[in-house]
Design a protein around this motif. Structure first.
Motif, short mmCIF file in Angstrom:
data_model
loop_
_atom_site.label_atom_id
_atom_site.label_comp_id
_atom_site.label_asym_id
_atom_site.label_seq_id
_atom_site.Cartn_x
_atom_site.Cartn_y
_atom_site.Cartn_z
N ALA A 30 0.84 -1.21 0.00
CA ALA A 30 0.00 0.00 0.00
C ALA A 30 0.87 1.26 0.00
O ALA A 30 0.54 2.24 -0.68
N ASP A 31 1.98 1.24 0.73
CA ASP A 31 2.91 2.36 0.72
C ASP A 31 3.43 2.61 -0.70
O ASP A 31 3.48 3.74 -1.18
N ARG A 32 3.81 1.54 -1.38
CA ARG A 32 4.36 1.66 -2.74
C ARG A 32 3.31 2.14 -3.73
O ARG A 32 3.62 2.90 -4.65
N VAL A 33 2.06 1.72 -3.54
CA VAL A 33 0.97 2.22 -4.40
C VAL A 33 0.84 3.73 -4.20
O VAL A 33 0.69 4.48 -5.17
N GLY A 34 0.88 4.18 -2.97
CA GLY A 34 0.81 5.61 -2.68
C GLY A 34 1.94 6.38 -3.34
O GLY A 34 1.72 7.48 -3.88
N ILE A 35 3.14 5.83 -3.31
CA ILE A 35 4.29 6.48 -3.94
C ILE A 35 4.06 6.58 -5.45
O ILE A 35 4.31 7.62 -6.06
N ALA A 36 3.55 5.51 -6.05
CA ALA A 36 3.24 5.54 -7.48
C ALA A 36 2.15 6.57 -7.78
O ALA A 36 2.24 7.30 -8.77
N CYS A 37 1.15 6.65 -6.93
CA CYS A 37 0.09 7.65 -7.11
C CYS A 37 0.65 9.06 -7.04
O CYS A 37 0.22 9.95 -7.79
N ALA A 38 1.61 9.29 -6.16
CA ALA A 38 2.20 10.63 -6.02
C ALA A 38 2.89 11.06 -7.31
O ALA A 38 2.94 12.26 -7.61
N ARG A 39 3.39 10.12 -8.07
CA ARG A 39 4.10 10.46 -9.31
C ARG A 39 3.16 10.95 -10.40
O ARG A 39 3.60 11.56 -11.36
N SER A 40 1.86 10.66 -10.27
CA SER A 40 0.91 11.11 -11.29
C SER A 40 -0.08 12.14 -10.76
O SER A 40 -0.81 12.75 -11.54
N ALA A 41 -0.13 12.35 -9.46
CA ALA A 41 -1.10 13.29 -8.87
C ALA A 41 -0.55 14.71 -8.88
O ALA A 41 0.62 14.93 -8.56
N ASN A 42 -1.41 15.66 -9.21
CA ASN A 42 -1.01 17.06 -9.20
C ASN A 42 -1.21 17.72 -7.85
O ASN A 42 -0.73 18.82 -7.63
N ASN A 43 -1.96 17.06 -6.97
CA ASN A 43 -2.21 17.63 -5.64
C ASN A 43 -2.63 16.51 -4.68
O ASN A 43 -2.77 15.35 -5.10
N ASP A 44 -2.83 16.85 -3.43
CA ASP A 44 -3.16 15.85 -2.40
C ASP A 44 -4.50 15.17 -2.69
O ASP A 44 -4.66 13.98 -2.42
N GLU A 45 -5.46 15.92 -3.23
CA GLU A 45 -6.77 15.34 -3.51
C GLU A 45 -6.67 14.28 -4.60
O GLU A 45 -7.28 13.21 -4.50
N GLU A 46 -5.90 14.56 -5.65
CA GLU A 46 -5.71 13.56 -6.71
C GLU A 46 -4.99 12.33 -6.17
O GLU A 46 -5.28 11.20 -6.58
N LEU A 47 -4.06 12.54 -5.26
CA LEU A 47 -3.37 11.42 -4.63
C LEU A 47 -4.37 10.55 -3.87
O LEU A 47 -4.36 9.32 -4.01
#
Length: 128
Positions: free
Chosen positions: A102-119
């Motif tokens: 789950a931590d790694r999924v979050g890190i991957a999400c951060a690479r494509s999210a423009n802000n905290d809400e998208e994350l």
């Protein structure tokens, strides 16, 4: 083993480690200001100030990994996830491979999210 072969293996190892380090430092879009100067301080501040405590465990892990990647760095997010599971392993916690995933999924999400809400939306879409 010959000296020439040792030098060749050493060069290959250095190149591999350099590429790994560069991959871990992949940037996130619209990076906000760093949460704190030190690695530990940055991780701790992000989790304390930005990760809600009333969420399911895996969602917290996804958000923590992603938010640490956004406000600190990807490398620090990986360190935080691994450190948390080691703490659980040797402490009174419950270490789980699924937490680190789950931590790694979050890190991957951060690479494509423009802000905290998208994350947060990315974590939710990925089942966390």
């Amino acid at each position: 083993m010959s000296i020439r072969r040792l030098h060749s293996q050493l060069r290959a190892t250095i190149v591999a480690l350099t590429l790994l380090a560069l991959a871990a430092c992949a940037t996130v879009p619209n990076r906000p200001p760093r949460a704190a100067k030190s690695s530990y301080g940055c991780m701790q501040t992000v989790v304390k100030e930005r990760v809600p405590a009333n969420l399911p465990d895996k969602r917290q892990h996804c958000l923590a990994g992603g938010l640490i990647a956004r406000y600190c760095s990807g490398t620090e997010a990986y360190m935080a996830g691994a450190g948390k599971e080691l703490k659980d392993l040797f402490g009174s916690g419950d270490p789980e491979w699924a937490d680190w995933r789950a931590d790694r999924v979050g890190i991957a999400c951060a690479r494509s999210a423009n802000n905290d809400e998208e994350l947060a939306q990315c974590c939710e879409q990925r089942g966390y």
